[in-house]
Scaffold this motif. Structure first.
Motif, PDB file in Angstrom:
ATOM      1  N   MET A 190      -9.745  -9.510  11.944  1.00  0.00           N
ATOM      2  CA  MET A 190     -10.075  -8.923  13.235  1.00  0.00           C
ATOM      3  C   MET A 190     -10.952  -7.686  13.051  1.00  0.00           C
ATOM      4  SD  MET A 190      -7.578  -7.925  16.398  1.00  0.00           S
ATOM      5  CE  MET A 190      -8.273  -7.630  18.035  1.00  0.00           C
ATOM      6  N   ALA A 191     -10.608  -6.852  12.082  1.00  0.00           N
ATOM      7  CA  ALA A 191     -11.405  -5.652  11.821  1.00  0.00           C
ATOM      8  C   ALA A 191     -12.831  -6.010  11.425  1.00  0.00           C
ATOM      9  CB  ALA A 191     -10.746  -4.815  10.729  1.00  0.00           C
ATOM     10  N   LYS A 192     -12.968  -7.056  10.626  1.00  0.00           N
ATOM     11  CA  LYS A 192     -14.305  -7.484  10.213  1.00  0.00           C
ATOM     12  C   LYS A 192     -15.117  -7.994  11.396  1.00  0.00           C
ATOM     13  CE  LYS A 192     -13.279  -8.566   5.364  1.00  0.00           C
ATOM     14  NZ  LYS A 192     -13.181  -9.636   4.346  1.00  0.00           N
ATOM     15  N   LYS A 193     -14.468  -8.747  12.264  1.00  0.00           N
ATOM     16  CA  LYS A 193     -15.164  -9.265  13.444  1.00  0.00           C
ATOM     17  C   LYS A 193     -15.613  -8.131  14.365  1.00  0.00           C
ATOM     18  CE  LYS A 193     -13.096 -13.869  13.719  1.00  0.00           C
ATOM     19  NZ  LYS A 193     -12.265 -14.802  14.534  1.00  0.00           N
ATOM     20  N   MET A 194     -14.818  -7.075  14.417  1.00  0.00           N
ATOM     21  CA  MET A 194     -15.145  -5.930  15.268  1.00  0.00           C
ATOM     22  C   MET A 194     -16.013  -4.898  14.545  1.00  0.00           C
ATOM     23  SD  MET A 194     -13.671  -6.506  18.222  1.00  0.00           S
ATOM     24  CE  MET A 194     -14.127  -8.225  17.974  1.00  0.00           C
ATOM     25  N   ASN A 195     -16.338  -5.176  13.278  1.00  0.00           N
ATOM     26  CA  ASN A 195     -17.199  -4.286  12.484  1.00  0.00           C
ATOM     27  C   ASN A 195     -16.591  -2.887  12.344  1.00  0.00           C
ATOM     28  OD1 ASN A 195     -19.520  -3.803  10.926  1.00  0.00           O
ATOM     29  ND2 ASN A 195     -20.606  -2.905  12.661  1.00  0.00           N
ATOM     30  N   VAL A 196     -15.287  -2.843  12.089  1.00  0.00           N
ATOM     31  CA  VAL A 196     -14.578  -1.571  11.911  1.00  0.00           C
ATOM     32  C   VAL A 196     -14.091  -1.473  10.460  1.00  0.00           C
ATOM     33  CG1 VAL A 196     -12.571  -0.190  12.580  1.00  0.00           C
ATOM     34  CG2 VAL A 196     -13.849  -1.466  14.313  1.00  0.00           C
ATOM     35  N   PRO A 197     -14.401  -0.395   9.755  1.00  0.00           N
ATOM     36  CA  PRO A 197     -13.979  -0.254   8.355  1.00  0.00           C
ATOM     37  C   PRO A 197     -12.457  -0.203   8.211  1.00  0.00           C
ATOM     38  CG  PRO A 197     -15.663   1.364   8.943  1.00  0.00           C
ATOM     39  CD  PRO A 197     -15.218   0.748  10.209  1.00  0.00           C
ATOM     40  N   ILE A 198     -11.961  -0.744   7.105  1.00  0.00           N
ATOM     41  CA  ILE A 198     -10.539  -0.666   6.782  1.00  0.00           C
ATOM     42  C   ILE A 198     -10.362   0.443   5.748  1.00  0.00           C
ATOM     43  CG2 ILE A 198      -8.536  -1.894   5.874  1.00  0.00           C
ATOM     44  CD1 ILE A 198      -9.914  -4.501   6.746  1.00  0.00           C
ATOM     45  N   LEU A 199      -9.627   1.483   6.125  1.00  0.00           N
ATOM     46  CA  LEU A 199      -9.465   2.650   5.253  1.00  0.00           C
ATOM     47  C   LEU A 199      -8.450   2.408   4.148  1.00  0.00           C
ATOM     48  CD1 LEU A 199      -9.453   5.420   8.012  1.00  0.00           C
ATOM     49  CD2 LEU A 199     -11.393   4.592   6.657  1.00  0.00           C
ATOM     50  N   GLY A 200      -7.525   1.485   4.384  1.00  0.00           N
ATOM     51  CA  GLY A 200      -6.525   1.199   3.362  1.00  0.00           C
ATOM     52  C   GLY A 200      -5.319   0.502   3.953  1.00  0.00           C
ATOM     53  N   ILE A 201      -4.381   0.181   3.085  1.00  0.00           N
ATOM     54  CA  ILE A 201      -3.163  -0.520   3.486  1.00  0.00           C
ATOM     55  C   ILE A 201      -1.938   0.251   3.002  1.00  0.00           C
ATOM     56  CG2 ILE A 201      -3.233  -1.987   1.410  1.00  0.00           C
ATOM     57  CD1 ILE A 201      -2.014  -4.222   3.149  1.00  0.00           C
ATOM     58  N   VAL A 202      -0.921   0.285   3.840  1.00  0.00           N
ATOM     59  CA  VAL A 202       0.335   0.962   3.522  1.00  0.00           C
ATOM     60  C   VAL A 202       1.455  -0.075   3.561  1.00  0.00           C
ATOM     61  CG1 VAL A 202       2.016   2.699   4.245  1.00  0.00           C
ATOM     62  CG2 VAL A 202      -0.430   3.137   4.535  1.00  0.00           C
ATOM     63  N   GLU A 203       2.260  -0.099   2.518  1.00  0.00           N
ATOM     64  CA  GLU A 203       3.460  -0.941   2.532  1.00  0.00           C
ATOM     65  C   GLU A 203       4.646  -0.055   2.892  1.00  0.00           C
ATOM     66  OE1 GLU A 203       4.686  -4.419  -0.272  1.00  0.00           O
ATOM     67  OE2 GLU A 203       5.604  -2.591  -1.090  1.00  0.00           O
ATOM     68  N   ASN A 204       5.201  -0.280   4.055  1.00  0.00           N
ATOM     69  CA  ASN A 204       6.335   0.508   4.518  1.00  0.00           C
ATOM     70  C   ASN A 204       7.636  -0.228   4.179  1.00  0.00           C
ATOM     71  OD1 ASN A 204       7.445   2.769   5.762  1.00  0.00           O
ATOM     72  ND2 ASN A 204       7.512   1.807   7.770  1.00  0.00           N
ATOM     73  N   MET A 205       8.724   0.510   4.126  1.00  0.00           N
ATOM     74  CA  MET A 205      10.039  -0.057   3.788  1.00  0.00           C
ATOM     75  C   MET A 205      10.009  -0.801   2.452  1.00  0.00           C
ATOM     76  SD  MET A 205      11.266  -1.330   7.584  1.00  0.00           S
ATOM     77  CE  MET A 205       9.841  -2.391   7.866  1.00  0.00           C
ATOM     78  N   SER A 206       9.233  -0.252   1.533  1.00  0.00           N
ATOM     79  CA  SER A 206       9.014  -0.906   0.245  1.00  0.00           C
ATOM     80  C   SER A 206      10.260  -0.930  -0.621  1.00  0.00           C
ATOM     81  CB  SER A 206       7.886  -0.190  -0.498  1.00  0.00           C
ATOM     82  OG  SER A 206       7.597  -0.818  -1.721  1.00  0.00           O
ATOM     83  N   TYR A 207      11.074   0.146  -0.553  1.00  0.00           N
ATOM     84  CA  TYR A 207      12.248   0.243  -1.415  1.00  0.00           C
ATOM     85  C   TYR A 207      13.208   1.280  -0.852  1.00  0.00           C
ATOM     86  CZ  TYR A 207       9.822   4.446  -3.004  1.00  0.00           C
ATOM     87  OH  TYR A 207       9.184   5.666  -3.043  1.00  0.00           O
ATOM     88  N   VAL A 208      14.394   1.328  -1.429  1.00  0.00           N
ATOM     89  CA  VAL A 208      15.370   2.390  -1.175  1.00  0.00           C
ATOM     90  C   VAL A 208      15.617   3.093  -2.498  1.00  0.00           C
ATOM     91  CG1 VAL A 208      17.755   2.926  -0.543  1.00  0.00           C
ATOM     92  CG2 VAL A 208      16.485   1.204   0.745  1.00  0.00           C
ATOM     93  N   GLN A 209      15.636   4.415  -2.480  1.00  0.00           N
ATOM     94  CA  GLN A 209      15.872   5.168  -3.706  1.00  0.00           C
ATOM     95  C   GLN A 209      17.311   5.660  -3.752  1.00  0.00           C
ATOM     96  OE1 GLN A 209      12.952   8.157  -4.494  1.00  0.00           O
ATOM     97  NE2 GLN A 209      13.450   8.192  -6.666  1.00  0.00           N
ATOM     98  N   CYS A 210      17.998   5.325  -4.836  1.00  0.00           N
ATOM     99  CA  CYS A 210      19.388   5.734  -4.993  1.00  0.00           C
ATOM    100  C   CYS A 210      19.472   7.256  -5.034  1.00  0.00           C
ATOM    101  CB  CYS A 210      19.974   5.135  -6.269  1.00  0.00           C
ATOM    102  SG  CYS A 210      21.663   5.709  -6.619  1.00  0.00           S
ATOM    103  N   PRO A 211      20.297   7.872  -4.192  1.00  0.00           N
ATOM    104  CA  PRO A 211      20.388   9.341  -4.163  1.00  0.00           C
ATOM    105  C   PRO A 211      21.056   9.925  -5.415  1.00  0.00           C
ATOM    106  CG  PRO A 211      22.045   8.366  -2.730  1.00  0.00           C
ATOM    107  CD  PRO A 211      21.167   7.238  -3.184  1.00  0.00           C
TER     108      PRO A 211
END
Length: 273
Positions: A190-211
């Motif tokens: 969709m971004a390519k069709k609209m000619n809008v640059p993609i700044l990057g990708i974020v993976e959310n909820m990737s892991y849980v860190q043991c406290p």
């Protein structure tokens, strides 16, 4: 102007091209230097949290920031920043946005409702019109970075945002699941069709860190982020954890108080926006 010569700066461009003809006029008393959309191919990946954090981080760098909540039927930005219930004023010609404790300008559908729990049962053209009104009729003033929390998917409202707002780029938010490649591909295409640059990708909820021991636990299984980034030539901005403190502060409207080691790393990755 050909797409190869376009620099995506529609606000300063004088060419009468097809892309520019769809743009909604900027509010006459506002000057917004950069507009960044935050998108996802599906709901439930924490897109609103990422949008909020990006605004918080840029505000901490000394920039003037704003958040336009484009998720009209599922708005959450006002609550996250503690401005839910704020009285929105109009001078008869313009709408004055809410402002967070740290000075971030906020505009969201919930700020226009008498009851925040009231559903927004509107058809597509009305939703699209509201997006344009948030851009044209709100007195944003001078803003260095506006982040637009876009609704999930590639439907009518996301299309309106792509066409009506002069996006300088988008950030794609995803989660570590098997279907991630297909979901990301929709946003990329969709971004390519609209000619809008993609700044990057974020993976959310990737892991849980043991406290206790600090070990990372990948509760949703192995990440496919690197494979997806390689496939579409995307810059990885971060793999962010599930963090109960972030959730609690967001629920309390105090996301601007959040800090952590991983957030510092995320900030370094987005400094070049």
């Amino acid at each position: 102007m050909s797409s190869q010569d376009c620099n995506n700066d529609c606000q300063s461009c004088q060419e009468d091209c097809e892309e520019r003809s769809f743009l909604a006029p900027m509010n006459k008393n506002s000057k917004i230097h950069k507009v960044i959309g935050v998108v996802s191919g599906k709901g439930g990946v924490g897109k609103s949290s990422i949008t909020s954090l990006l605004a918080v981080l840029k505000q901490r760098e000394g920039y003037r920031c704003a958040v336009l909540d484009g998720d009209i039927t599922g708005p959450s930005i006002a609550k996250t920043f503690g401005v839910e219930g704020t009285q929105i004023y109009s001078n008869g010609e313009e709408i004055i946005p809410a402002k967070s404790l740290e000075g971030i300008e906020i505009m969201s559908t919930n700020l226009l409702l008498e009851n925040a729990e009231e559903p927004v049962v509107w058809r597509g053209p009305i939703l699209a019109g509201m997006i344009k009104q948030f851009w044209s009729d709100v007195r944003w003033g001078e803003v260095d970075y506006m982040f637009v929390d876009m609704p999930p998917g590639t439907g009518d409202v996301p299309l309106t945002i792509f066409q009506s707002l002069p996006l300088d780029g988008i950030v794609i938010v995803t989660s570590p699941q098997e279907l991630v490649s297909m979901i990301v591909s929709k946003a990329v295409n969709m971004a390519k069709k609209m000619n809008v640059p993609i700044l990057g990708i974020v993976e959310n909820m990737s892991y849980v860190q043991c406290p206790d021991c600090g070990k990372k636990i990948f509760v949703f299984g192995k990440s496919h982020l690197q494979d997806v980034a390689d496939k579409y030539d995307l810059k990885i901005l971060g793999q962010l954890p599930l963090d109960s403190e972030l959730t609690q502060l967001s629920d309390m409207g105090m996301i601007e108080n959040y800090s952590s080691d991983w957030l510092d790393e995320f900030e370094e990755k987005v400094k070049n926006f």
